[in-house]
Motif scaffolding. Sequence first.
Motif, PDB file in Angstrom:
ATOM      1  N   ILE A 606       0.834  -1.213   0.000  1.00 37.35           N
ATOM      2  CA  ILE A 606       0.000   0.000   0.000  1.00 37.35           C
ATOM      3  C   ILE A 606       0.866   1.260   0.000  1.00 37.35           C
ATOM      4  O   ILE A 606       0.597   2.216  -0.731  1.00 37.35           O
ATOM      5  N   GLN A 607       1.942   1.220   0.777  1.00 36.79           N
ATOM      6  CA  GLN A 607       2.797   2.402   0.807  1.00 36.79           C
ATOM      7  C   GLN A 607       3.480   2.599  -0.553  1.00 36.79           C
ATOM      8  O   GLN A 607       3.651   3.717  -1.021  1.00 36.79           O
ATOM      9  N   HIS A 608       3.820   1.474  -1.195  1.00 36.03           N
ATOM     10  CA  HIS A 608       4.399   1.540  -2.541  1.00 36.03           C
ATOM     11  C   HIS A 608       3.411   2.203  -3.507  1.00 36.03           C
ATOM     12  O   HIS A 608       3.798   3.032  -4.331  1.00 36.03           O
ATOM     13  N   ILE A 609       2.164   1.825  -3.396  1.00 34.43           N
ATOM     14  CA  ILE A 609       1.153   2.429  -4.276  1.00 34.43           C
ATOM     15  C   ILE A 609       1.106   3.939  -4.035  1.00 34.43           C
ATOM     16  O   ILE A 609       1.186   4.734  -4.976  1.00 34.43           O
ATOM     17  N   TYR A 610       1.013   4.344  -2.783  1.00 31.15           N
ATOM     18  CA  TYR A 610       0.964   5.786  -2.484  1.00 31.15           C
ATOM     19  C   TYR A 610       2.221   6.485  -3.023  1.00 31.15           C
ATOM     20  O   TYR A 610       2.143   7.500  -3.707  1.00 31.15           O
ATOM     21  N   ASP A 611       3.371   5.925  -2.683  1.00 31.25           N
ATOM     22  CA  ASP A 611       4.631   6.604  -3.056  1.00 31.25           C
ATOM     23  C   ASP A 611       4.775   6.750  -4.565  1.00 31.25           C
ATOM     24  O   ASP A 611       5.091   7.824  -5.068  1.00 31.25           O
ATOM     25  N   THR A 612       4.555   5.656  -5.279  1.00 31.85           N
ATOM     26  CA  THR A 612       4.782   5.733  -6.729  1.00 31.85           C
ATOM     27  C   THR A 612       3.785   6.687  -7.380  1.00 31.85           C
ATOM     28  O   THR A 612       4.130   7.385  -8.333  1.00 31.85           O
ATOM     29  N   HIS A 613       2.589   6.732  -6.849  1.00 31.75           N
ATOM     30  CA  HIS A 613       1.612   7.629  -7.471  1.00 31.75           C
ATOM     31  C   HIS A 613       1.907   9.093  -7.173  1.00 31.75           C
ATOM     32  O   HIS A 613       1.754   9.939  -8.050  1.00 31.75           O
ATOM     33  N   PHE A 614       2.362   9.368  -5.976  1.00 30.57           N
ATOM     34  CA  PHE A 614       2.779  10.756  -5.699  1.00 30.57           C
ATOM     35  C   PHE A 614       4.011  11.113  -6.539  1.00 30.57           C
ATOM     36  O   PHE A 614       4.056  12.170  -7.179  1.00 30.57           O
ATOM     37  N   GLU A 615       4.982  10.232  -6.541  1.00 30.00           N
ATOM     38  CA  GLU A 615       6.211  10.523  -7.301  1.00 30.00           C
ATOM     39  C   GLU A 615       5.942  10.646  -8.798  1.00 30.00           C
ATOM     40  O   GLU A 615       6.446  11.541  -9.463  1.00 30.00           O
ATOM     41  N   GLY A 616       5.131   9.723  -9.297  1.00 27.56           N
ATOM     42  CA  GLY A 616       4.841   9.721 -10.733  1.00 27.56           C
ATOM     43  C   GLY A 616       4.221  11.033 -11.184  1.00 27.56           C
ATOM     44  O   GLY A 616       4.592  11.599 -12.209  1.00 27.56           O
ATOM     45  N   GLU A 651      -1.496  17.401 -15.616  1.00 28.10           N
ATOM     46  CA  GLU A 651      -2.764  17.533 -14.926  1.00 28.10           C
ATOM     47  C   GLU A 651      -3.459  16.177 -14.757  1.00 28.10           C
ATOM     48  O   GLU A 651      -3.949  15.830 -13.693  1.00 28.10           O
ATOM     49  N   HIS A 652      -3.413  15.429 -15.822  1.00 29.75           N
ATOM     50  CA  HIS A 652      -4.096  14.138 -15.827  1.00 29.75           C
ATOM     51  C   HIS A 652      -3.396  13.134 -14.912  1.00 29.75           C
ATOM     52  O   HIS A 652      -4.024  12.260 -14.321  1.00 29.75           O
ATOM     53  N   ALA A 653      -2.096  13.286 -14.758  1.00 32.93           N
ATOM     54  CA  ALA A 653      -1.345  12.411 -13.844  1.00 32.93           C
ATOM     55  C   ALA A 653      -1.828  12.631 -12.412  1.00 32.93           C
ATOM     56  O   ALA A 653      -1.865  11.699 -11.605  1.00 32.93           O
ATOM     57  N   GLN A 654      -2.224  13.857 -12.095  1.00 35.24           N
ATOM     58  CA  GLN A 654      -2.754  14.123 -10.752  1.00 35.24           C
ATOM     59  C   GLN A 654      -4.086  13.415 -10.557  1.00 35.24           C
ATOM     60  O   GLN A 654      -4.392  12.906  -9.482  1.00 35.24           O
ATOM     61  N   GLU A 655      -4.860  13.400 -11.627  1.00 32.41           N
ATOM     62  CA  GLU A 655      -6.142  12.702 -11.556  1.00 32.41           C
ATOM     63  C   GLU A 655      -5.906  11.206 -11.302  1.00 32.41           C
ATOM     64  O   GLU A 655      -6.551  10.596 -10.460  1.00 32.41           O
ATOM     65  N   TRP A 656      -4.968  10.660 -12.031  1.00 31.60           N
ATOM     66  CA  TRP A 656      -4.606   9.249 -11.812  1.00 31.60           C
ATOM     67  C   TRP A 656      -4.179   9.029 -10.360  1.00 31.60           C
ATOM     68  O   TRP A 656      -4.638   8.116  -9.676  1.00 31.60           O
ATOM     69  N   ARG A 657      -3.271   9.870  -9.929  1.00 40.51           N
ATOM     70  CA  ARG A 657      -2.728   9.747  -8.566  1.00 40.51           C
ATOM     71  C   ARG A 657      -3.859   9.748  -7.547  1.00 40.51           C
ATOM     72  O   ARG A 657      -3.958   8.861  -6.700  1.00 40.51           O
ATOM     73  N   ASP A 658      -4.728  10.744  -7.653  1.00 45.32           N
ATOM     74  CA  ASP A 658      -5.743  10.904  -6.618  1.00 45.32           C
ATOM     75  C   ASP A 658      -6.804   9.810  -6.674  1.00 45.32           C
ATOM     76  O   ASP A 658      -7.262   9.328  -5.648  1.00 45.32           O
ATOM     77  N   ARG A 659      -7.173   9.406  -7.863  1.00 46.16           N
ATOM     78  CA  ARG A 659      -8.180   8.352  -7.974  1.00 46.16           C
ATOM     79  C   ARG A 659      -7.636   7.046  -7.392  1.00 46.16           C
ATOM     80  O   ARG A 659      -8.322   6.347  -6.667  1.00 46.16           O
ATOM     81  N   ILE A 660      -6.412   6.727  -7.765  1.00 50.85           N
ATOM     82  CA  ILE A 660      -5.868   5.429  -7.343  1.00 50.85           C
ATOM     83  C   ILE A 660      -5.576   5.445  -5.848  1.00 50.85           C
ATOM     84  O   ILE A 660      -5.961   4.524  -5.120  1.00 50.85           O
ATOM     85  N   ASN A 661      -4.925   6.493  -5.395  1.00 56.79           N
ATOM     86  CA  ASN A 661      -4.619   6.548  -3.967  1.00 56.79           C
ATOM     87  C   ASN A 661      -5.895   6.557  -3.118  1.00 56.79           C
ATOM     88  O   ASN A 661      -5.981   5.864  -2.103  1.00 56.79           O
ATOM     89  N   THR A 662      -6.866   7.325  -3.559  1.00 55.74           N
ATOM     90  CA  THR A 662      -8.106   7.405  -2.787  1.00 55.74           C
ATOM     91  C   THR A 662      -8.814   6.056  -2.757  1.00 55.74           C
ATOM     92  O   THR A 662      -9.277   5.601  -1.711  1.00 55.74           O
ATOM     93  N   TYR A 663      -8.842   5.425  -3.900  1.00 58.57           N
ATOM     94  CA  TYR A 663      -9.487   4.108  -3.969  1.00 58.57           C
ATOM     95  C   TYR A 663      -8.866   3.146  -2.957  1.00 58.57           C
ATOM     96  O   TYR A 663      -9.562   2.510  -2.168  1.00 58.57           O
ATOM     97  N   PHE A 664      -7.552   3.089  -2.965  1.00 56.31           N
ATOM     98  CA  PHE A 664      -6.899   2.097  -2.098  1.00 56.31           C
ATOM     99  C   PHE A 664      -6.913   2.525  -0.630  1.00 56.31           C
ATOM    100  O   PHE A 664      -6.955   1.689   0.266  1.00 56.31           O
TER     101      PHE A 664
END
Length: 679
Positions: A606-616, A651-664
Amino acid sequence: YEAWLNYGQLKSGSLYNQYIDWCVELVVTEDNETIQAAAAEFIQGMTSMLGKAPLLTAKPEGPCIVIGTFQGGNPLISRVFAGERTDSLGPEGFLIRTNATEQCIAVGASTPVGILYGVFHLLRLIGTESEIDALNLSMSPVNGLRMINHWDNFDGSIERGYAGRSFFYESNQFLNDTKRLRDYARLMSSVGINAISINNVNVHELESLFITEQYLPDIALIAGIFRVYGIKLFLSANFASPIQIGALETADPLDPAVRQWWKDKAGEVYRVIPDFGGFVVKADSENRPGPFTYGRDHADGANMLGEALEPFGGIVIWRCFVYNCKQDWRDRKTDRARAAYDHFKPLDGRFNDNVVLQIKNGPMDFQVREPVSPLFGALEHTNHLMEFQIAQEYTGQQRHLCYLVPQWKEVLDFNTYAKGQTTLVKHIVDGSVWGNKYNGVAAVTNVGDDMNWTGHGLAQANLYGYGRLIWNPELTAKEIAEEWIRLTFGTDKGLVVAIRGMLMDSWRIYESYTAPLGVGWMVNPDHHYGPNVDGCEYAKWGTYHYADHKGIGVDRSVKSGTGYSGQYMGLNASNYENLASCPEELLLFFHHVPYTHVLQSGQTVIQHIYDTHFEGAEQAAQLLATWESLEGSMDSGLYVQVKQRLEEQAEHAQEWRDRINTYFYRKSGIEDLKGRKIY
Ligand code: GCW
């Protein structure tokens, strides 16, 4: 529009003088349309790069470039290559030699198309500002078929096209835009493409008529343009044609009348296009007709077509993208990843010599990360091709930057253990492992009628890179990127380094803010763009991640899952089978694990998911910043076009980040250790 053939003016300096000195005259003595096209290309390229046209002549008076076939009778070519062993060059290879005594740079080959490839290479050397004073090169393509598949429809739309509409058709008519077609052929030939199928593998009603007298003349016109550039034209064919466009009531491949129908059809096609390449066939796949309707198998179907094309030297390219596309999501036993292998491995050895299977690089469908299809290595007695996707269906649809050459290289460098300890995919697809008569690579293209061909200006790198990589899989992704940048943007060091860095990082960046650890498919159904974690979760397409409040991933082990990992050989099977040895970028492809599972990095999933999505998402923003630092150092139209795409990506990468992180976060209830904003 000219893409990597824009032949930008070179700066004066010692290399410039070197080119000027050698290129005073161009010597051509053979009257062949392909050699003439090579000569025209050379003159166009040099005139534009040097601001001075080489003089076309049959008899040089001083330093010159000379091009010709070994047996073509040009005395200069004969002298430069006297005593040379040229048989290992093959029909498409070439030699380039600087000869001080003869005062020439000679491009020699066994065939006109070899000359053309040699000339494109010489132009590439000059365009990238390389020394030409002491050339001694021998080059031949590693792969036999180097193919492009179009998914263009007759109405002008392109299935999974992200760069405008088709430049072959519009409103169910052929456009016959000979200039564009010729420029396209030049682009493709310059990177070694030798086969192009021009219509969608989903062959609809009107496209089924392409192989009738109504449309064959239009197709012949395209084939004629391609021919000059060493490219064979292929058509996607509808398996049900005998019913659809013939008068038969069946398309059963074992029915003698059906077999005869296809033989007659092949005869008709070859009367109009004598060097027609053959058919590409998507059968029994995603609702397309096929042999299953008649209780026959894929070998029966493909061999019937093979038999029809055989007398004319044509081939059948039969796709292995066959799976159950009406799966019930409740069914946890059926695994789409298994399908291609389960269907085709048992048929190994049953296909005719002129049948070539085409296998997608991964077992699913061009995701940002997938394992290599286990069919590579498993087919010992069957011709087959690799299928890549240059079109960025699942990798940002040419709105996001995603340079795919590193991904393709990983696939080609994968060790299958099929025949001894080291049996790499690239040696399987080039035919050297099993000695296949037909071999090579095909790819779904990313072009359309957009002025820059590919929508995103930087997506041209994928088109260019595909051709270069499959010509020679030993080239590195970085070398290819650098070549493309130099040809497209010029050789300014800062520019080259900056864009190369962007390209080289882009696949990893895209991966990090989209689907984590190999799980894939977190996209919107239908158009496949943008984040939607459960978009494909309850679909019929066999595309699941099985996330619940405890964990995520698909158990594909033999021990407790679908058994897919057992389709691999040697160490691959055990590596994928066991959680401890499974490569982490594919962890969730092969295993279902709790969110608290600890990775080698020491972090939980889970932390990997958060980290990679923020970094990405941060890195996507950085791509934009890097680009902005290049303002003023290139054509402003190109600068602005790419900038707009990079803005959208950031901009769209932020959408990805927030959707995925929020989901998990909502699923797992586990806080981000770094306390960042999750919704
Ligand atoms: O990935 C799927 C695409 C379809 C495509 C199919 C295929 C041409 O979403 O659009 O159809 O693959 O490869 O046949």
